[in-house]
Design a protein around this motif. Structure first.
Motif, PDB file in Angstrom:
ATOM      1  N   ALA A 193     -75.520 -58.435  22.615  1.00 43.08           N
ATOM      2  CA  ALA A 193     -76.023 -58.508  21.232  1.00 43.08           C
ATOM      3  C   ALA A 193     -77.504 -58.857  21.276  1.00 43.08           C
ATOM      4  O   ALA A 193     -77.892 -60.009  21.140  1.00 43.08           O
ATOM      5  N   ASN A 214     -73.741 -51.648  24.543  1.00 46.56           N
ATOM      6  CA  ASN A 214     -72.365 -51.895  24.110  1.00 46.56           C
ATOM      7  C   ASN A 214     -71.910 -53.331  24.364  1.00 46.56           C
ATOM      8  O   ASN A 214     -71.003 -53.821  23.718  1.00 46.56           O
ATOM      9  N   ARG A 268     -75.255 -56.258  17.894  1.00 47.10           N
ATOM     10  CA  ARG A 268     -75.396 -55.211  18.909  1.00 47.10           C
ATOM     11  C   ARG A 268     -76.329 -54.132  18.381  1.00 47.10           C
ATOM     12  O   ARG A 268     -76.235 -53.716  17.233  1.00 47.10           O
TER      13      ARG A 268
END
Length: 138
Positions: A34, A31, A21
């Protein structure tokens, strides 16, 4: 294969890439997804020529850890694919910088005219400074 130069290429098997991330602003996307790429390349275990390995380790770049592993974190873009190509490009540039040999400096002497110009300038500057003194009434 990551092509560094016409004679040098790094097999992709030697490059370890993980999706992580990303940090910083970006809201829910950052959030949740990734999209950042964490690239690791072990210099000692690579198939690079010994000369290039030595130069890479001597670079003093902060991306090269003390145990000789190049660590690059690419999180400039929103997509994982763009970050992957960005990380590989940055690795390519770093290895390419270690393959270039520096040209040997040829020592030269200053010319007579340049010496005379320097001395003339020093004299002129000294005169300017000497005229800065206190003015007498005589």
């Amino acid at each position: 294969m990551l092509k560094v130069s016409s004679k040098l290429a790094i097999p992709l098997e030697e490059i370890e890439m993980n999706a992580v991330r990303a940090q910083g602003a970006g809201g829910q996307n950052v959030n949740k997804v990734a999209s950042a790429i964490h690239l690791r390349f072990d210099i000692a275990a690579s198939s690079l020529p010994e000369e290039v390995k030595t130069r890479l380790l001597a670079l003093g770049d902060q991306r090269i850890s003390s145990d000789g592993v190049i660590v690059i974190k690419a999180q400039r873009f929103r997509t994982q694919e763009k970050n992957r190509t960005d990380a590989l490009e940055r690795l390519r540039e770093l290895v390419a910088s270690a393959t270039r040999t520096r040209k040997k400096r040829v020592a030269t002497k200053p010319t007579r005219a340049s010496k005379e110009r320097r001395l003339k300038q020093k004299t002129r500057r000294g005169q300017i400074k000497s005229m800065r003194g206190k003015v007498s009434d005589h």
